[in-house]
Write an enzyme that holds these catalytic residues in place. Structure first.
Site, PDB file in Angstrom:
ATOM      1  N   GLN A 109       1.583  -6.004  -2.733  1.00 16.13           N
ATOM      2  CA  GLN A 109       1.859  -6.188  -1.610  1.00 16.13           C
ATOM      3  C   GLN A 109       3.338  -5.080  -1.405  1.00 16.13           C
ATOM      4  O   GLN A 109       3.638  -4.334  -1.858  1.00 16.13           O
ATOM      5  CB  GLN A 109       1.940  -7.470  -1.277  1.00 16.13           C
ATOM      6  CG  GLN A 109       0.704  -8.468  -0.873  1.00 16.13           C
ATOM      7  CD  GLN A 109       0.274  -9.306  -2.058  1.00 16.13           C
ATOM      8  OE1 GLN A 109       1.452  -9.635  -3.067  1.00 16.13           O
ATOM      9  NE2 GLN A 109      -1.125  -9.035  -2.523  1.00 16.13           N
ATOM     10  N   LYS A 138       2.396   2.016  -5.399  1.00  8.87           N
ATOM     11  CA  LYS A 138       3.266   1.488  -6.633  1.00  8.87           C
ATOM     12  C   LYS A 138       2.384   1.733  -7.382  1.00  8.87           C
ATOM     13  O   LYS A 138       2.758   1.526  -8.675  1.00  8.87           O
ATOM     14  CB  LYS A 138       3.576   0.357  -6.381  1.00  8.87           C
ATOM     15  CG  LYS A 138       4.506  -0.809  -5.091  1.00  8.87           C
ATOM     16  CD  LYS A 138       4.547  -1.649  -4.988  1.00  8.87           C
ATOM     17  CE  LYS A 138       3.145  -2.822  -4.462  1.00  8.87           C
ATOM     18  NZ  LYS A 138       2.591  -2.063  -2.835  1.00  8.87           N
ATOM     19  N   GLY A 147      -4.061  -4.000  -3.742  1.00 11.43           N
ATOM     20  CA  GLY A 147      -5.022  -3.535  -4.547  1.00 11.43           C
ATOM     21  C   GLY A 147      -3.581  -1.891  -5.573  1.00 11.43           C
ATOM     22  O   GLY A 147      -2.846  -1.575  -4.260  1.00 11.43           O
ATOM     23  N   HIS A 148      -4.235  -1.674  -6.589  1.00 12.98           N
ATOM     24  CA  HIS A 148      -3.208  -0.575  -6.716  1.00 12.98           C
ATOM     25  C   HIS A 148      -4.596   0.868  -7.002  1.00 12.98           C
ATOM     26  O   HIS A 148      -5.371   1.098  -8.167  1.00 12.98           O
ATOM     27  CB  HIS A 148      -2.775  -0.116  -7.774  1.00 12.98           C
ATOM     28  CG  HIS A 148      -1.464  -1.502  -7.762  1.00 12.98           C
ATOM     29  ND1 HIS A 148      -0.715  -1.819  -6.748  1.00 12.98           N
ATOM     30  CD2 HIS A 148      -0.778  -2.440  -8.690  1.00 12.98           C
ATOM     31  CE1 HIS A 148       0.201  -2.381  -6.396  1.00 12.98           C
ATOM     32  NE2 HIS A 148       0.560  -2.458  -7.629  1.00 12.98           N
ATOM     33  N   ARG A 197      -6.439   0.650   7.492  1.00 11.23           N
ATOM     34  CA  ARG A 197      -5.010   0.588   7.554  1.00 11.23           C
ATOM     35  C   ARG A 197      -4.647   0.794   8.890  1.00 11.23           C
ATOM     36  O   ARG A 197      -5.282   1.604   9.727  1.00 11.23           O
ATOM     37  CB  ARG A 197      -4.290   0.848   6.177  1.00 11.23           C
ATOM     38  CG  ARG A 197      -4.513   0.610   4.764  1.00 11.23           C
ATOM     39  CD  ARG A 197      -4.347   1.028   3.675  1.00 11.23           C
ATOM     40  NE  ARG A 197      -3.793   0.299   2.682  1.00 11.23           N
ATOM     41  CZ  ARG A 197      -4.558   1.309   1.412  1.00 11.23           C
ATOM     42  NH1 ARG A 197      -3.607   2.573   1.245  1.00 11.23           N
ATOM     43  NH2 ARG A 197      -4.514   0.918  -0.185  1.00 11.23           N
ATOM     44  N   THR A 250      -6.672 -11.807   2.852  1.00  8.44           N
ATOM     45  CA  THR A 250      -7.957 -11.559   2.144  1.00  8.44           C
ATOM     46  C   THR A 250      -9.474 -12.125   1.562  1.00  8.44           C
ATOM     47  O   THR A 250     -10.600 -11.805   0.778  1.00  8.44           O
ATOM     48  CB  THR A 250      -7.976 -10.647   0.783  1.00  8.44           C
ATOM     49  OG1 THR A 250      -6.890 -11.873   0.697  1.00  8.44           O
ATOM     50  CG2 THR A 250      -6.632  -9.518   0.864  1.00  8.44           C
ATOM     51  N   ASP A 293       0.949  -1.371   0.165  1.00 11.66           N
ATOM     52  CA  ASP A 293       0.222   0.024   0.368  1.00 11.66           C
ATOM     53  C   ASP A 293       0.761   1.218   0.105  1.00 11.66           C
ATOM     54  O   ASP A 293       0.228   2.039   0.383  1.00 11.66           O
ATOM     55  CB  ASP A 293      -0.752   0.169   1.572  1.00 11.66           C
ATOM     56  CG  ASP A 293      -1.572  -1.508   1.679  1.00 11.66           C
ATOM     57  OD1 ASP A 293      -2.494  -1.619   0.201  1.00 11.66           O
ATOM     58  OD2 ASP A 293      -1.776  -2.135   2.605  1.00 11.66           O
ATOM     59  N   GLU A 294       1.908   1.361  -0.559  1.00 10.71           N
ATOM     60  CA  GLU A 294       2.654   1.901  -0.692  1.00 10.71           C
ATOM     61  C   GLU A 294       2.799   2.934  -2.106  1.00 10.71           C
ATOM     62  O   GLU A 294       2.742   4.429  -1.535  1.00 10.71           O
ATOM     63  CB  GLU A 294       4.283   1.955  -0.896  1.00 10.71           C
ATOM     64  CG  GLU A 294       5.073   0.891   0.914  1.00 10.71           C
ATOM     65  CD  GLU A 294       4.824  -0.511  -0.066  1.00 10.71           C
ATOM     66  OE1 GLU A 294       5.117  -0.927   1.063  1.00 10.71           O
ATOM     67  OE2 GLU A 294       4.020  -0.742  -0.940  1.00 10.71           O
TER      68      GLU A 294
END
Length: 427
Positions: free
Chosen positions: A223, A16, A40-41, A304, A128, A13-14
């Site tokens: 991830q 990407k 997810g993006h 998060r 998930t 979740d950075e």
């Protein structure tokens, strides 16, 4: 022969998706090499926001060929739904390629994933529930279904029968669930075959030929480093290798062809799911990071967990991935704090530790050692160059760069495609 790997340097979740999208216009192929629709993006293009779960972010870049590599696990229903959604919004998806060796997430993989997590109760991993882990387990146990199997009904039936021989015993006798019929699964999977046939290809050959022709190939990890099955915070990890080595096994491209490895690093730290998280915040600061940063999982919809930047983790990511550069995202979220804590080491059993402990027990008991950097109040979302940033924001970036062990070559100052400061070109 420019092959680049772009991956998460924390727990995922950075950002990407944004980084890949920015490079997408300059590369010929974007390759997902592991994971599935558990990653997810979010990509923002103009006033349009796209949530991608399985498809490579490069699918939004005209002229770029998006590739789902052999290391990915594919849920055909999710794939077709995602393609349909993009087509409806005018996105051309016709160039997508899918490896015939990628494994298929079957209905029974999803069922096993969900019932197992419920059965574990307090000991659950925090998956998930999308069948990712059970599909990778089938792959390793050599009872997996591959995309190419959808085009041979006899082989497909034999493989489904072999897998369900054991799984139905577990479902009925351990979990008190109904057995799954072989014919029903085969029929459902065959129903996807012709719909995805136009995309199926020998992607290993295509990618290697592209590199031989001096095409630019970008490998996109799902991830993050700390969720890697081998190098992450086991057992609270994913079922594949998001680290740089996974790009080779998940695509069929050798390591000598990779020229740069770019780590995506959020200006603070977040995590979804269970497991230790030394800098996690349970106070107003944690809630503010969550709210301002919009920290809700793209795929899971879960809030998060939020905490301050952890330089110990960043150094670890640099080491295990061989990072050449960092892309620092969401710097704008930190605007408004008088001072910003940064975790520079851990305290474990009264001792200062500056590298990630290999022991699960030690990491679970690690307490963050903070240094405090001065914050800034100015809106930085319009900054176009590093010198446009407030002095304290510049100092924060330089401190993170020094602590993390690799140069920061780009900085995200907002969610938009154009809200990025490029310090050094990745290409």
């Amino acid at each position: 022969m420019p092959a680049l790997v772009l991956l998460g340097a924390q727990w995922g979740d950075e950002g990407k998706g944004k980084a890949t999208d920015l490079l997408g216009g300059s590369v010929d192929y974007v390759v997902r090499y592991q994971g599935g629709n558990n990653a997810g993006h979010t990509v923002v293009v103009g006033d349009q926001k796209y949530a991608l779960h399985l498809l490579p972010s490069g699918i939004l870049s005209p002229g770029c060929t998006p590739v789902i590599g052999n290391g990915v696990v594919v849920d055909p229903s999710v794939l077709l739904s995602e393609l349909s959604g993009l087509n409806e919004r005018g996105v051309d998806t016709s160039k997508l390629l899918i490896s015939g060796n990628a494994h298929v997430i079957t209905p029974y993989n999803v069922t096993v994933d969900k019932v197992t997590e419920r059965f574990l109760g307090k000991r659950k991993i925090g998956t998930t529930g999308r069948g990712i882990g059970p599909t990778y387990a089938d792959k390793i146990n050599r009872v997996g279904i591959r995309v190419q199997d959808l085009y041979d009904e006899s082989i497909l039936t034999q493989k489904v029968e072999a897998a369900l021989d054991v799984k139905n015993q577990i479902l009925t006798k351990l979990y008190n669930r109904r057995a799954i019929a072989v014919g029903q699964v085969v029929e459902e999977l065959l129903g996807y075959a012709e719909q995805i046939r136009p995309y199926v290809a020998d992607t290993v050959l295509i990618l290697n030929q592209a590199l031989d022709e001096n095409k630019v190939v970008l490998f996109e990890g799902g991830q993050g480093t700390l969720l890697d099955i081998d190098h992450g915070t086991y057992p609270f990890v994913t079922s594949s290798n998001p680290t740089a080595g996974g790009a080779c096994t998940g695509s069929g491209v050798g390591p000598t062809k990779i020229s740069r490895v770019i780590g995506i690093l959020k200006a603070y730290t977040t995590r979804v799911g269970s497991g230790p998280f030394p800098t996690e915040l349970f106070d107003e600061d944690g809630e503010a990071l969550r709210r301002i940063g919009g920290e809700r999982g793209v795929t899971t919809g879960r809030d998060r967990r939020c905490g301050w930047f952890d330089a110990v983790i960043a150094r670890y990511a640099t080491r295990v991935n061989g990072l050449t550069d960092f892309f620092l995202t969401k710097l704008d979220v930190l605007t408004g704090w008088e001072q910003i804590p940064v975790c520079v080491a851990y305290e474990i059993d009264g001792k200062r530790v500056e590298e990630l402990p290999y022991s699960q027990t030690d990491f679970h008991h690690a307490k963050p050692v903070y240094e405090y950097l001065p914050g800034w109040q100015e809106n930085i979302s319009k900054a176009k160059t590093f010198s446009d940033l407030p002095k304290n924001a510049q100092a924060y970036v330089k401190a993170l760069e020094e602590m993390s062990g690799a140069p920061i070559s780009a900085i995200g100052v907002g969610p938009g495609r154009d809200e990025t400061i490029e310090i050094n070109s990745f290409l």
